[in-house]
Design a protein around this motif. Structure first.
Motif, PDB file in Angstrom:
ATOM      1  N   PHE A 144      59.486  17.716  31.168  1.00  0.00           N
ATOM      2  CA  PHE A 144      59.312  16.692  30.146  1.00  0.00           C
ATOM      3  C   PHE A 144      58.229  15.704  30.545  1.00  0.00           C
ATOM      4  O   PHE A 144      57.839  15.624  31.708  1.00  0.00           O
ATOM      5  CB  PHE A 144      60.631  15.968  29.870  1.00  0.00           C
ATOM      6  CG  PHE A 144      61.175  15.147  31.009  1.00  0.00           C
ATOM      7  CD1 PHE A 144      60.991  13.766  31.040  1.00  0.00           C
ATOM      8  CD2 PHE A 144      61.885  15.736  32.039  1.00  0.00           C
ATOM      9  CE1 PHE A 144      61.500  13.005  32.083  1.00  0.00           C
ATOM     10  CE2 PHE A 144      62.400  14.981  33.088  1.00  0.00           C
ATOM     11  CZ  PHE A 144      62.207  13.613  33.113  1.00  0.00           C
ATOM     12  N   THR A 145      57.734  14.978  29.556  1.00  0.00           N
ATOM     13  CA  THR A 145      56.674  14.001  29.763  1.00  0.00           C
ATOM     14  C   THR A 145      57.100  12.658  29.194  1.00  0.00           C
ATOM     15  O   THR A 145      57.690  12.596  28.112  1.00  0.00           O
ATOM     16  CB  THR A 145      55.370  14.462  29.071  1.00  0.00           C
ATOM     17  OG1 THR A 145      54.979  15.710  29.631  1.00  0.00           O
ATOM     18  CG2 THR A 145      54.251  13.451  29.246  1.00  0.00           C
ATOM     19  N   ILE A 146      56.811  11.604  29.946  1.00  0.00           N
ATOM     20  CA  ILE A 146      56.988  10.241  29.461  1.00  0.00           C
ATOM     21  C   ILE A 146      55.607   9.699  29.124  1.00  0.00           C
ATOM     22  O   ILE A 146      54.684   9.792  29.940  1.00  0.00           O
ATOM     23  CB  ILE A 146      57.632   9.322  30.526  1.00  0.00           C
ATOM     24  CG1 ILE A 146      59.019   9.831  30.922  1.00  0.00           C
ATOM     25  CG2 ILE A 146      57.703   7.875  30.013  1.00  0.00           C
ATOM     26  CD1 ILE A 146      59.635   9.059  32.081  1.00  0.00           C
ATOM     27  N   THR A 147      55.458   9.144  27.918  1.00  0.00           N
ATOM     28  CA  THR A 147      54.209   8.489  27.524  1.00  0.00           C
ATOM     29  C   THR A 147      54.497   7.013  27.287  1.00  0.00           C
ATOM     30  O   THR A 147      55.429   6.672  26.551  1.00  0.00           O
ATOM     31  CB  THR A 147      53.618   9.119  26.250  1.00  0.00           C
ATOM     32  OG1 THR A 147      53.404  10.515  26.479  1.00  0.00           O
ATOM     33  CG2 THR A 147      52.301   8.462  25.871  1.00  0.00           C
TER      34      THR A 147
ATOM     35  N   THR B 276      49.659   1.862  26.926  1.00  0.00           N
ATOM     36  CA  THR B 276      48.473   2.361  27.632  1.00  0.00           C
ATOM     37  C   THR B 276      48.101   3.785  27.243  1.00  0.00           C
ATOM     38  O   THR B 276      47.010   4.245  27.591  1.00  0.00           O
ATOM     39  CB  THR B 276      48.712   2.344  29.158  1.00  0.00           C
ATOM     40  OG1 THR B 276      49.776   3.248  29.463  1.00  0.00           O
ATOM     41  CG2 THR B 276      49.032   0.952  29.650  1.00  0.00           C
ATOM     42  N   GLU B 277      49.010   4.501  26.577  1.00  0.00           N
ATOM     43  CA  GLU B 277      48.834   5.925  26.261  1.00  0.00           C
ATOM     44  C   GLU B 277      48.830   6.805  27.511  1.00  0.00           C
ATOM     45  O   GLU B 277      48.529   7.991  27.432  1.00  0.00           O
ATOM     46  CB  GLU B 277      47.549   6.172  25.453  1.00  0.00           C
ATOM     47  CG  GLU B 277      47.517   5.486  24.113  1.00  0.00           C
ATOM     48  CD  GLU B 277      48.409   6.142  23.076  1.00  0.00           C
ATOM     49  OE1 GLU B 277      48.515   7.380  23.072  1.00  0.00           O
ATOM     50  OE2 GLU B 277      49.008   5.406  22.278  1.00  0.00           O
ATOM     51  N   ASN B 278      49.166   6.244  28.678  1.00  0.00           N
ATOM     52  CA  ASN B 278      49.271   7.034  29.907  1.00  0.00           C
ATOM     53  C   ASN B 278      50.544   7.864  29.863  1.00  0.00           C
ATOM     54  O   ASN B 278      51.546   7.445  29.282  1.00  0.00           O
ATOM     55  CB  ASN B 278      49.299   6.126  31.142  1.00  0.00           C
ATOM     56  CG  ASN B 278      47.966   5.460  31.392  1.00  0.00           C
ATOM     57  OD1 ASN B 278      46.925   5.966  30.990  1.00  0.00           O
ATOM     58  ND2 ASN B 278      47.996   4.316  32.054  1.00  0.00           N
ATOM     59  N   SER B 279      50.496   9.017  30.492  1.00  0.00           N
ATOM     60  CA  SER B 279      51.688   9.868  30.531  1.00  0.00           C
ATOM     61  C   SER B 279      51.868  10.464  31.917  1.00  0.00           C
ATOM     62  O   SER B 279      50.913  10.607  32.681  1.00  0.00           O
ATOM     63  CB  SER B 279      51.586  10.970  29.477  1.00  0.00           C
ATOM     64  OG  SER B 279      50.475  11.793  29.726  1.00  0.00           O
ATOM     65  N   LYS B 280      53.123  10.797  32.222  1.00  0.00           N
ATOM     66  CA  LYS B 280      53.492  11.447  33.477  1.00  0.00           C
ATOM     67  C   LYS B 280      54.498  12.544  33.174  1.00  0.00           C
ATOM     68  O   LYS B 280      55.342  12.392  32.289  1.00  0.00           O
ATOM     69  CB  LYS B 280      54.114  10.445  34.455  1.00  0.00           C
ATOM     70  CG  LYS B 280      53.166   9.342  34.915  1.00  0.00           C
ATOM     71  CD  LYS B 280      53.863   8.404  35.884  1.00  0.00           C
ATOM     72  CE  LYS B 280      52.954   7.289  36.334  1.00  0.00           C
ATOM     73  NZ  LYS B 280      53.639   6.370  37.258  1.00  0.00           N
ATOM     74  N   SER B 281      54.433  13.637  33.940  1.00  0.00           N
ATOM     75  CA  SER B 281      55.324  14.779  33.725  1.00  0.00           C
ATOM     76  C   SER B 281      56.355  14.896  34.837  1.00  0.00           C
ATOM     77  O   SER B 281      56.073  14.571  35.997  1.00  0.00           O
ATOM     78  CB  SER B 281      54.507  16.065  33.631  1.00  0.00           C
ATOM     79  OG  SER B 281      53.648  16.009  32.513  1.00  0.00           O
TER      80      SER B 281
ATOM     81  N   THR C 246      62.308   0.628  25.110  1.00  0.00           N
ATOM     82  CA  THR C 246      61.297   0.595  24.066  1.00  0.00           C
ATOM     83  C   THR C 246      59.920   0.671  24.711  1.00  0.00           C
ATOM     84  O   THR C 246      59.719   0.270  25.856  1.00  0.00           O
ATOM     85  CB  THR C 246      61.406  -0.693  23.215  1.00  0.00           C
ATOM     86  OG1 THR C 246      61.307  -1.817  24.095  1.00  0.00           O
ATOM     87  CG2 THR C 246      62.715  -0.750  22.456  1.00  0.00           C
ATOM     88  N   GLY C 247      58.967   1.217  23.974  1.00  0.00           N
ATOM     89  CA  GLY C 247      57.608   1.322  24.479  1.00  0.00           C
ATOM     90  C   GLY C 247      57.311   2.601  25.232  1.00  0.00           C
ATOM     91  O   GLY C 247      56.228   2.749  25.802  1.00  0.00           O
ATOM     92  N   TYR C 248      58.259   3.541  25.247  1.00  0.00           N
ATOM     93  CA  TYR C 248      58.072   4.824  25.926  1.00  0.00           C
ATOM     94  C   TYR C 248      58.564   5.954  25.035  1.00  0.00           C
ATOM     95  O   TYR C 248      59.575   5.808  24.348  1.00  0.00           O
ATOM     96  CB  TYR C 248      58.850   4.867  27.252  1.00  0.00           C
ATOM     97  CG  TYR C 248      58.360   3.870  28.262  1.00  0.00           C
ATOM     98  CD1 TYR C 248      57.410   4.245  29.208  1.00  0.00           C
ATOM     99  CD2 TYR C 248      58.837   2.569  28.274  1.00  0.00           C
ATOM    100  CE1 TYR C 248      56.949   3.322  30.147  1.00  0.00           C
ATOM    101  CE2 TYR C 248      58.381   1.644  29.202  1.00  0.00           C
ATOM    102  CZ  TYR C 248      57.445   2.030  30.130  1.00  0.00           C
ATOM    103  OH  TYR C 248      56.987   1.127  31.053  1.00  0.00           O
ATOM    104  N   ASP C 249      57.842   7.066  25.056  1.00  0.00           N
ATOM    105  CA  ASP C 249      58.243   8.252  24.308  1.00  0.00           C
ATOM    106  C   ASP C 249      58.526   9.379  25.285  1.00  0.00           C
ATOM    107  O   ASP C 249      57.864   9.503  26.316  1.00  0.00           O
ATOM    108  CB  ASP C 249      57.131   8.685  23.344  1.00  0.00           C
ATOM    109  CG  ASP C 249      56.803   7.604  22.329  1.00  0.00           C
ATOM    110  OD1 ASP C 249      57.743   6.996  21.790  1.00  0.00           O
ATOM    111  OD2 ASP C 249      55.609   7.368  22.094  1.00  0.00           O
ATOM    112  N   ILE C 250      59.499  10.224  24.936  1.00  0.00           N
ATOM    113  CA  ILE C 250      59.878  11.365  25.779  1.00  0.00           C
ATOM    114  C   ILE C 250      59.585  12.645  25.000  1.00  0.00           C
ATOM    115  O   ILE C 250      60.018  12.796  23.856  1.00  0.00           O
ATOM    116  CB  ILE C 250      61.378  11.334  26.131  1.00  0.00           C
ATOM    117  CG1 ILE C 250      61.793   9.980  26.704  1.00  0.00           C
ATOM    118  CG2 ILE C 250      61.726  12.490  27.066  1.00  0.00           C
ATOM    119  CD1 ILE C 250      61.114   9.592  27.984  1.00  0.00           C
TER     120      ILE C 250
END
Length: 154
Positions: free
Chosen positions: A130-133, A137-142, A73-77
């Motif tokens: 793909f990206t995880i947000t 924090t609204e931070n994302s990584k690819s 929970t707390g992460y979007d893909i």
């Protein structure tokens, strides 16, 4: 098992919290925290089986949606794109060599298999970008993975 549906769904499952916590993950670390499955008898990548060995069997004129899900929970893909890497006889599996996602934090990719030039059993390697947000924090990584598609005439 005969697939009479028009689509084969590929789902990327990510242990997002663990992967996101690594500043500069190696390819092996990315694969360690990801699993791929489909809803048509594709080989599952879990249990230590490398994602590079995962194959989705797709037939002519079938659609291929791809989506991502977080195990935390707390992460979007978001699936950003699917890019063909290995093309037997230099033929694209889809009508375009790059399928772009529909954008946003829950982005999905959808494509349609070509009708001409594909040979039964040919394998096509592709990258899932793909990206995880992180919600808080609204931070994302690819990230990127490289499974396979296998064309089946029947």
């Amino acid at each position: 098992m005969e697939n009479t549906r028009a689509r084969v769904q590929i789902i990327l499952q990510v242990n997002a919290a663990d992967l996101f916590a690594i500043s500069y993950p190696t390819e092996a670390e990315i694969k360690k925290f990801c699993e791929i499955e489909d809803d048509f008898g594709g080989s599952v990548s879990e249990g230590g089986k490398p994602i590079t060995d995962f194959k989705t069997k797709v037939k002519k004129i079938k659609g291929l949606p791809g989506s991502g899900e977080s195990n935390d929970t707390g992460y979007d893909i978001s699936i950003d794109s699917i890019v063909m890497v290995n093309r037997p006889a230099n033929i694209n599996f889809f009508k375009r060599s790059t399928l772009l996602g529909n954008g946003g934090r829950y982005g999905e990719v959808s494509g349609r298999v070509k009708n001409k030039g594909l040979e039964d059993g040919d394998e096509y390697t592709y990258n899932i970008n793909f990206t995880i947000t992180q919600d808080e924090t609204e931070n994302s990584k690819s990230y990127s993975l490289d499974p396979k598609l296998q064309y089946r005439m029947r």
